[in-house]
Design an enzyme around this catalytic site. Structure first.
Site, PDB file in Angstrom:
ATOM      1  N   SER A   1       5.546  63.074 -85.763  1.00 12.26           N
ATOM      2  CA  SER A   1       6.073  64.253 -85.081  1.00 12.26           C
ATOM      3  C   SER A   1       5.290  65.506 -85.434  1.00 12.26           C
ATOM      4  CB  SER A   1       7.549  64.439 -85.433  1.00 12.26           C
ATOM      5  OG  SER A   1       8.056  65.646 -84.926  1.00 12.26           O
TER       6      SER A   1
ATOM      7  N   ASP B   1       4.049  54.629 -98.542  1.00 16.75           N
ATOM      8  CA  ASP B   1       5.090  55.073 -97.620  1.00 16.75           C
ATOM      9  C   ASP B   1       5.559  53.946 -96.696  1.00 16.75           C
ATOM     10  OD1 ASP B   1       5.198  57.660 -98.604  1.00 16.75           O
ATOM     11  OD2 ASP B   1       3.635  58.387 -97.252  1.00 16.75           O
TER      12      ASP B   1
END
Length: 305
Positions: free
Chosen positions: A196, A78
């Site tokens: 988040s 990622d």
């Protein structure tokens, strides 16, 4: 002659080996191939002796990568995908992301599936999914000190992270609000499954045109995640002395001093992902994060007395 790019994580030997093999394969098939390491998209951190490190967004594009390129194969995890998106988004190059890492939440395929994936890519047998990105700037007055493209999130906090911060935050034309917390996160829908999420923010499907503001460990029962349209720009003014630290996508950032402000808006550029089959976000949530898995104790039937 068709043109393709290869972006690989140069600290992973397997990614480097596959990059060489893939370049030879494409070249033999008559393709013009440009190869670069993903390190060019890693922003790096400023240090106390050099708090300002301004590289223009368009200045990160590697030599040879341009709008004529049909696609770029990204070999890594990622973090490599996040770095690659900054390299190619200004040129609108679609990315075929191949997981050689661990989680691989942003990747489309795996190394053992690469031959079939390349056949589809070379035959234009795919869909393109666009993901919104943020333009993040640190300004002093009207001078841009630092800027970057952001696919996941921007985090602003104090050193160390567990120290309380105060922020004045203005969203669009709305009046500024004061938030007391360990830090704040401004996230895209793509970033809603990253930091988040860990901070208590909601998961947002990629196509929803929103941003979210998530306080980190807020010192108030009233401070919760806020979701708002991505057409609204954000200005964040630090109240703390002497400085805060801003981190973008977890791999680069700079110091933010009391006279500075952080400005964020939806970027004109977007990250383009090659999808070899119709995108299924809930499937990825289930496979990578365990969302929606059936309960083991769930009864097969319900008896009505």
């Amino acid at each position: 002659m068709p043109k393709a790019g290869i972006i690989y994580n140069d600290i992973k030997p397997v990614a480097g080996r596959v990059a060489i093999e893939l370049k030879d394969q494409l070249t033999s098939a008559g393709w013009d191939v440009c190869v670069t390491a993903s390190i060019g998209g890693i922003l790096g951190y400023s240090n106390p002796g050099s708090p300002v490190c301004h590289t223009p967004i368009e200045g990160l594009t590697p030599p040879g990568f341009d709008s004529e390129m049909k696609f770029a194969v990204v070999l890594g995890g990622d973090g490599t995908v996040l770095a690659a998106s900054r390299l190619v988004a200004p040129c609108g190059i679609p990315m075929l992301t191949v997981n050689t890492g661990h989680m691989g939440f942003l990747t489309e395929t795996y190394l053992n599936q690469l031959p079939q994936a390349m056949e589809q890519a070379m035959a234009d047998d795919y869909q393109i999914e666009e993901r919104a990105m943020l333009t993040v700037k640190v300004l002093r007055g009207e001078s841009v000190l630092w800027e970057a493209l952001c696919l996941n999130e921007m985090v602003l906090h104090r050193e160390p992270l567990t120290s309380m911060c105060h922020f004045e935050i203005a969203i669009g034309h709305h009046a500024a609000v004061d938030i007391a917390a360990d830090g704040v996160i401004v996230s895209t829908p793509t970033g809603s499954t990253a930091y988040s999420l860990s901070a208590g923010g909601p998961v947002v499907t990629p196509g929803v045109p929103i941003l979210q503001l998530v306080p980190i460990c807020p010192h108030s029962l009233a401070s919760r995640a806020l979701v708002f349209p991505d057409s609204e720009p954000i200005n964040i003014y630090p109240v703390n002395i002497p400085r805060l630290v801003m981190v973008v996508d977890g791999n680069g950032g700079c110091y933010v001093l009391p006279d500075d402000r952080v400005y964020l808006e939806r970027s004109l550029y977007s990250a383009k992902f090659i999808r070899l089959q119709s995108p299924e976000f809930f499937r990825v949530l289930r496979e990578k994060l365990g969302w929606g898995l059936p309960h083991i104790a769930k009864p097969n039937s319900v008896e009505i007395p």
